[in-house]
Design a protein around this motif. Structure first.
Motif, PDB file in Angstrom:
ATOM      1  N   ASP A 172     -17.848 -30.375 -11.170  1.00 40.40           N
ATOM      2  CA  ASP A 172     -19.209 -29.435 -11.023  1.00 40.40           C
ATOM      3  C   ASP A 172     -20.297 -30.202 -11.421  1.00 40.40           C
ATOM      4  O   ASP A 172     -20.924 -29.907 -12.614  1.00 40.40           O
ATOM      5  CB  ASP A 172     -18.899 -28.373 -11.889  1.00 40.40           C
ATOM      6  N   LEU A 173     -21.144 -31.041 -10.668  1.00 34.67           N
ATOM      7  CA  LEU A 173     -21.939 -31.878 -11.449  1.00 34.67           C
ATOM      8  C   LEU A 173     -23.151 -31.170 -11.223  1.00 34.67           C
ATOM      9  O   LEU A 173     -23.621 -30.412 -10.543  1.00 34.67           O
ATOM     10  CB  LEU A 173     -22.329 -33.071 -10.677  1.00 34.67           C
ATOM     11  N   ARG A 189     -22.023 -36.009  -3.063  1.00 36.37           N
ATOM     12  CA  ARG A 189     -23.227 -34.969  -2.710  1.00 36.37           C
ATOM     13  C   ARG A 189     -24.622 -35.528  -3.482  1.00 36.37           C
ATOM     14  O   ARG A 189     -25.672 -35.630  -3.016  1.00 36.37           O
ATOM     15  CB  ARG A 189     -22.739 -33.695  -3.042  1.00 36.37           C
ATOM     16  N   GLU A 196     -18.368 -34.102  -4.906  1.00 35.45           N
ATOM     17  CA  GLU A 196     -19.412 -33.923  -5.618  1.00 35.45           C
ATOM     18  C   GLU A 196     -20.341 -35.368  -5.993  1.00 35.45           C
ATOM     19  O   GLU A 196     -21.666 -35.439  -6.096  1.00 35.45           O
ATOM     20  CB  GLU A 196     -19.051 -33.406  -7.032  1.00 35.45           C
TER      21      GLU A 196
END
Lengths: 213, 64
Positions: free
Chosen positions: A96-97, A131, A128
């Motif tokens: 969950d960056l 992303r 992530e």
């Protein structure tokens, strides 16, 4: 929850762990030298930075180095090693960056993905990473692998590996030991665009880009 | 952390904008360092503490 256990473990062993991780890995050094050429105003991420041995290689080449780790105690060792304020420290979960999309030009994610307890979490972490990579950004990912002589197994498996503190006390750490085919499948199933996959010194590596290149 | 880091930070949960509330800074260097404060998600309201210069951006259920 296993990720919390991994965090607590590294909070406990941080100081001793940091002392035993003196040198950067040559494969990582090569990647950094190649990918940071002519990118003085860029942002680098060391995800699962540990004591900052790879972040310190990034510092001379880029404008901002972000050291991210689950363990606050480990981040403090990275601060000591990199000389205080040359890097930015972030306590984060690798799945969950807290970084904006396309904000990172070069990333290293070395020997940390294998601490995430499920395939779903590991894939989410790779998604992530993809992303946050800028278009034409590159990330180097490594995990411990069955090709390492320590292991007899040829297919990937979950295990715990003891860490022995100087006083003789042992603390265990969760690992998923990847086999090379499984690792390649996972990186290809992630949102990252696979540029290269290889094994070296008992580890599996992948270079990821983005399909926005 | 430096205030310029706000350019790339977001809430780890919903990826929305964070607002910075500063309690203590260190201005002894060329660039101001934020020592203590809080990051608050403008969307979901989740609060993330900054202690001794290190923002704790773990999702709340990962903190303890």
């Amino acid at each position: 929850m296993r990720r919390r256990e991994v965090r607590r473990t590294y909070d406990r062993i941080a100081e001793h762990f940091a002392q035993t991780r003196a040198h950067a890995w040559p494969d990582v050094e090569r990647f950094i030298e190649t990918e940071t050429e002519g990118s003085a105003d860029s942002t680098a991420l060391d995800l699962g930075c540990g004591n900052g041995r790879h972040a310190e290689l990034l510092v001379p080449h880029v404008d901002t180095v972000v050291c991210a780790d689950l363990s606050r105690s480990i981040l403090e060792t990275a601060r000591d090693r990199t000389g205080g304020r040359t890097v930015e420290l972030l306590q984060t979960d690798a799945a969950d960056l807290p970084l904006r999309s396309e904000s990172v030009d070069v990333a290293v994610y070395i020997a940390a993905l294998h601490h995430l307890p499920t395939r779903a979490t590991r894939l989410r972490s790779l998604d992530e990473l993809a992303r946050v990579l800028a278009p034409s950004g590159r990330a180097l990912v490594s995990v411990w692998s069955t090709v390492h002589p320590t292991f007899e197994a040829t297919t990937g498996f979950d295990t715990t590996v003891d860490w022995t503190l100087p006083d003789g006390e042992t603390v265990d750490r969760f690992y998923h030991i990847y086999d090379p085919e499984e690792f390649e499948r996972d990186v290809r199933d992630s949102a990252g665009d696979v540029q290269d996959v290889f094994t070296s010194n008992g580890n599996c590596y992948a270079v990821l880009g983005t399909d926005r290149d | 952390m430096k205030e310029t880091l706000m350019d790339i930070l977001c809430c780890p949960l919903d990826k929305e904008t964070l607002e910075l509330e500063v309690t203590q800074t260190d201005q002894s260097q060329t660039e101001t360092e934020i020592i203590d404060g809080e990051l608050v998600c403008a969307e979901c309201g989740t609060k993330y503490p900054i202690e001794d210069g290190i923002p704790n951006l773990l999702p709340p259920d990962m903190r303890e």
